[in-house]
Design a protein around this motif. Sequence first.
Motif, PDB file in Angstrom:
ATOM      1  N   SER A  58      -6.782   9.851  -4.186  1.00  0.00           N
ATOM      2  CA  SER A  58      -7.133   8.511  -3.869  1.00  0.00           C
ATOM      3  C   SER A  58      -6.099   7.790  -3.502  1.00  0.00           C
ATOM      4  CB  SER A  58      -7.837   8.048  -5.248  1.00  0.00           C
ATOM      5  OG  SER A  58      -8.889   8.853  -5.598  1.00  0.00           O
ATOM      6  N   LEU A  59      -4.714   8.143  -4.270  1.00  0.00           N
ATOM      7  CA  LEU A  59      -3.610   7.056  -3.803  1.00  0.00           C
ATOM      8  C   LEU A  59      -2.923   7.280  -2.477  1.00  0.00           C
ATOM      9  CD1 LEU A  59      -1.743   7.974  -7.560  1.00  0.00           C
ATOM     10  CD2 LEU A  59      -2.574   5.594  -6.562  1.00  0.00           C
ATOM     11  N   LEU A  60      -3.303   8.411  -1.993  1.00  0.00           N
ATOM     12  CA  LEU A  60      -2.628   8.865  -0.626  1.00  0.00           C
ATOM     13  C   LEU A  60      -3.812   8.793   0.459  1.00  0.00           C
ATOM     14  CD1 LEU A  60      -0.428  11.950  -1.953  1.00  0.00           C
ATOM     15  CD2 LEU A  60       0.072   9.265  -1.328  1.00  0.00           C
ATOM     16  N   PRO A  63      -5.433   7.954   3.660  1.00  0.00           N
ATOM     17  CA  PRO A  63      -5.055   7.326   4.638  1.00  0.00           C
ATOM     18  C   PRO A  63      -5.916   6.220   5.189  1.00  0.00           C
ATOM     19  CG  PRO A  63      -4.929   9.930   4.941  1.00  0.00           C
ATOM     20  CD  PRO A  63      -5.810   9.624   3.697  1.00  0.00           C
ATOM     21  N   GLY A  64      -5.345   5.153   5.350  1.00  0.00           N
ATOM     22  CA  GLY A  64      -6.271   4.166   5.755  1.00  0.00           C
ATOM     23  C   GLY A  64      -7.281   3.324   4.689  1.00  0.00           C
ATOM     24  N   LYS A  65      -7.146   3.817   3.629  1.00  0.00           N
ATOM     25  CA  LYS A  65      -8.049   3.126   2.919  1.00  0.00           C
ATOM     26  C   LYS A  65      -7.518   2.873   1.384  1.00  0.00           C
ATOM     27  CE  LYS A  65     -12.226   5.766   4.093  1.00  0.00           C
ATOM     28  NZ  LYS A  65     -13.355   6.600   3.816  1.00  0.00           N
ATOM     29  N   ASN A  66      -6.107   2.912   1.376  1.00  0.00           N
ATOM     30  CA  ASN A  66      -5.601   2.579   0.114  1.00  0.00           C
ATOM     31  C   ASN A  66      -5.235   1.109   0.068  1.00  0.00           C
ATOM     32  OD1 ASN A  66      -3.816   3.011   2.301  1.00  0.00           O
ATOM     33  ND2 ASN A  66      -2.342   4.371   1.189  1.00  0.00           N
ATOM     34  N   SER A  67      -5.931   0.408  -0.668  1.00  0.00           N
ATOM     35  CA  SER A  67      -5.710  -1.090  -0.920  1.00  0.00           C
ATOM     36  C   SER A  67      -4.317  -1.223  -1.574  1.00  0.00           C
ATOM     37  CB  SER A  67      -6.871  -1.495  -1.883  1.00  0.00           C
ATOM     38  OG  SER A  67      -8.040  -1.468  -1.115  1.00  0.00           O
ATOM     39  N   PRO A  68      -3.789  -2.699  -1.237  1.00  0.00           N
ATOM     40  CA  PRO A  68      -2.547  -2.844  -1.776  1.00  0.00           C
ATOM     41  C   PRO A  68      -2.578  -3.078  -3.470  1.00  0.00           C
ATOM     42  CG  PRO A  68      -3.199  -4.572  -0.164  1.00  0.00           C
ATOM     43  CD  PRO A  68      -4.311  -3.478  -0.428  1.00  0.00           C
ATOM     44  N   LEU A  69      -1.408  -2.558  -4.144  1.00  0.00           N
ATOM     45  CA  LEU A  69      -1.401  -2.473  -5.397  1.00  0.00           C
ATOM     46  C   LEU A  69      -0.187  -3.696  -5.746  1.00  0.00           C
ATOM     47  CD1 LEU A  69      -1.519   1.232  -6.275  1.00  0.00           C
ATOM     48  CD2 LEU A  69      -3.483  -0.538  -6.395  1.00  0.00           C
ATOM     49  N   LYS A  70      -0.065  -3.925  -6.870  1.00  0.00           N
ATOM     50  CA  LYS A  70       1.280  -4.866  -7.399  1.00  0.00           C
ATOM     51  C   LYS A  70       2.200  -3.978  -7.977  1.00  0.00           C
ATOM     52  CE  LYS A  70       2.250  -9.101  -9.335  1.00  0.00           C
ATOM     53  NZ  LYS A  70       2.023 -10.355 -10.453  1.00  0.00           N
ATOM     54  N   SER A  83       0.849  -1.108   0.127  1.00  0.00           N
ATOM     55  CA  SER A  83       0.053  -0.128  -0.254  1.00  0.00           C
ATOM     56  C   SER A  83       0.876   1.247   0.052  1.00  0.00           C
ATOM     57  CB  SER A  83      -0.966   0.324   1.242  1.00  0.00           C
ATOM     58  OG  SER A  83      -1.896  -1.260   1.120  1.00  0.00           O
ATOM     59  N   ILE A  84       0.346   2.309  -0.494  1.00  0.00           N
ATOM     60  CA  ILE A  84       1.201   3.589  -0.504  1.00  0.00           C
ATOM     61  C   ILE A  84       0.750   4.431   0.509  1.00  0.00           C
ATOM     62  CG2 ILE A  84       1.133   5.661  -1.788  1.00  0.00           C
ATOM     63  CD1 ILE A  84       0.513   4.474  -4.128  1.00  0.00           C
ATOM     64  N   LEU A 143       6.217   2.834   0.572  1.00  0.00           N
ATOM     65  CA  LEU A 143       5.267   1.793   0.504  1.00  0.00           C
ATOM     66  C   LEU A 143       5.301   0.845   1.614  1.00  0.00           C
ATOM     67  CD1 LEU A 143       6.087   0.492  -3.156  1.00  0.00           C
ATOM     68  CD2 LEU A 143       4.586   2.055  -2.372  1.00  0.00           C
ATOM     69  N   TRP A 144       4.237   0.400   2.286  1.00  0.00           N
ATOM     70  CA  TRP A 144       4.070  -0.526   3.498  1.00  0.00           C
ATOM     71  C   TRP A 144       3.176  -1.506   3.369  1.00  0.00           C
ATOM     72  CZ3 TRP A 144      -0.331  -0.873   6.286  1.00  0.00           C
ATOM     73  CH2 TRP A 144      -1.416  -0.030   5.718  1.00  0.00           C
ATOM     74  N   ASP A 145       3.495  -2.743   4.163  1.00  0.00           N
ATOM     75  CA  ASP A 145       2.691  -3.674   4.610  1.00  0.00           C
ATOM     76  C   ASP A 145       2.745  -3.814   5.939  1.00  0.00           C
ATOM     77  OD1 ASP A 145       4.938  -5.134   4.703  1.00  0.00           O
ATOM     78  OD2 ASP A 145       4.564  -6.242   3.042  1.00  0.00           O
ATOM     79  N   GLU A 146       2.022  -4.980   6.522  1.00  0.00           N
ATOM     80  CA  GLU A 146       2.132  -5.600   7.766  1.00  0.00           C
ATOM     81  C   GLU A 146       3.472  -5.505   8.513  1.00  0.00           C
ATOM     82  OE1 GLU A 146      -0.492  -5.054   9.749  1.00  0.00           O
ATOM     83  OE2 GLU A 146      -1.815  -4.419   8.252  1.00  0.00           O
ATOM     84  N   SER A 147       4.403  -5.602   7.574  1.00  0.00           N
ATOM     85  CA  SER A 147       5.728  -6.078   8.080  1.00  0.00           C
ATOM     86  C   SER A 147       6.715  -5.007   8.128  1.00  0.00           C
ATOM     87  CB  SER A 147       6.213  -7.198   7.221  1.00  0.00           C
ATOM     88  OG  SER A 147       6.563  -6.482   5.846  1.00  0.00           O
ATOM     89  N   THR A 148       6.747  -3.945   7.377  1.00  0.00           N
ATOM     90  CA  THR A 148       7.494  -2.917   7.291  1.00  0.00           C
ATOM     91  C   THR A 148       7.248  -1.902   6.146  1.00  0.00           C
ATOM     92  OG1 THR A 148       9.987  -2.217   7.284  1.00  0.00           O
ATOM     93  CG2 THR A 148       9.299  -3.787   5.717  1.00  0.00           C
ATOM     94  N   TYR A 149       8.196  -1.048   5.896  1.00  0.00           N
ATOM     95  CA  TYR A 149       7.972  -0.151   4.682  1.00  0.00           C
ATOM     96  C   TYR A 149       9.394  -0.012   4.020  1.00  0.00           C
ATOM     97  CZ  TYR A 149      11.078   3.627   6.487  1.00  0.00           C
ATOM     98  OH  TYR A 149      12.344   4.287   6.785  1.00  0.00           O
TER      99      TYR A 149
END
Length: 391
Positions: free
Chosen positions: A353-355, A357-364, A199-200, A284-290
């Motif tokens: 939309s990209l930024l 907060p809290g609503k940006n779904s993961p992108l590939k 996610s961004i 970019l971040w996920d549950e593990s780090t950024y």
Amino acid sequence: MATIGWYGPLINLSEASSHIGHFVQLLVFIHKTIPVQYKSSGGGKVIRTDIHVGDDTRRYFTVSIWQKNMESNLTAGSIVLLQNVKVTQFGDVVEAKTVQQSSIQCLVDTYESIRSEGENNSMLKACHAGIATKEKLKKVIAWVLRVEPILDMRISHSSKRNQMSVNWKLPEEVKNKDCLSLVEVSKLNDSCNAYFFASIGEMFLPITSMHLHEEMMFIRSRIFSSNYENLVEDLICTGCQLCGAPLNSESGSRIEKPVPLYCGISCNRLHVVSLIYRPFLLYLWDESTYIPVVVNNKAAEMLFGNIKAASVHSSYKKQSCGQLTTKSSNVAIEDQYGPGLNFYSLWLILLRSLLQPGKNSPLKFKVKVDLTKYWEDGRFEMLSVSLPPVL
């Protein structure tokens, strides 16, 4: 709980949304620290430090630390009292940030001391604070012992690598690597193209312009505070449409490379001069780090829905002059979207939309990993981005 003191009320994190715009005190456990930095001519410079904290009422909360004198007290696994911090809101996400009057007190140094001491009174007696603060500290210690959060110890990327200078090299086959998390990306030990979902979190522009305050380098806060002044000029510059190299030396970005004499992509080695998106960092971040990822012009166009920088700039100038764009004959904006669209307004909507907060779904993402570079100097460079497949 809301005990009034000299530094505002001491509140639970769960009550933060009721204090937006106000100054408060927070007694919290630090999960991890994330220094946000960029590389300058004098070395790496930390702009701010984001800390992920928690207490007995809310497990995760973000505080942005802007004062360098507080960095020595920011240790993952410690319990601190943040005084005179301001509660802010971006979209639906509530956070806090320090100001010039903010201060920090470290009440418990390490997570190991919490586990060894337990809930005995030695740490509470050593705390020179009021009754309300000691009661809150007791609750936070009990919560830490109960949930035993796993600390994310960040890997140091400050070790130098020996590099051999040669004037030629054989073409190497670029390996592709599918990664399940950003931690796996950060631990890659070979240069490759990495594919992953993330996610961004933030968009950062380390520009050298004198008019741009450090806080305005973070685009998310500018977008959601409607602070659009000079946003187009900051993000768009004259450069090569093919290689993405900015060609003007004024108001440059500190992640930009020296202007190349020849274009490395053009068949005739000549730059194709146009308006381009200035290189910026995407966190970019996920549950593990950024991880911080450099985004150049071509990748930025993909990120912004294939809207070219020239189209955005043309619409912005016409809107600033009060001209209608519905009958524009400018070829630069008559691309695949058709003539007459306000690309500047559409671009702002995409940024929000990209930024969000809290609503940006993961992108590939597809990212080029170059282990010869440091994190803040372009180790990760975005090549493409796409929506995840619908199952």
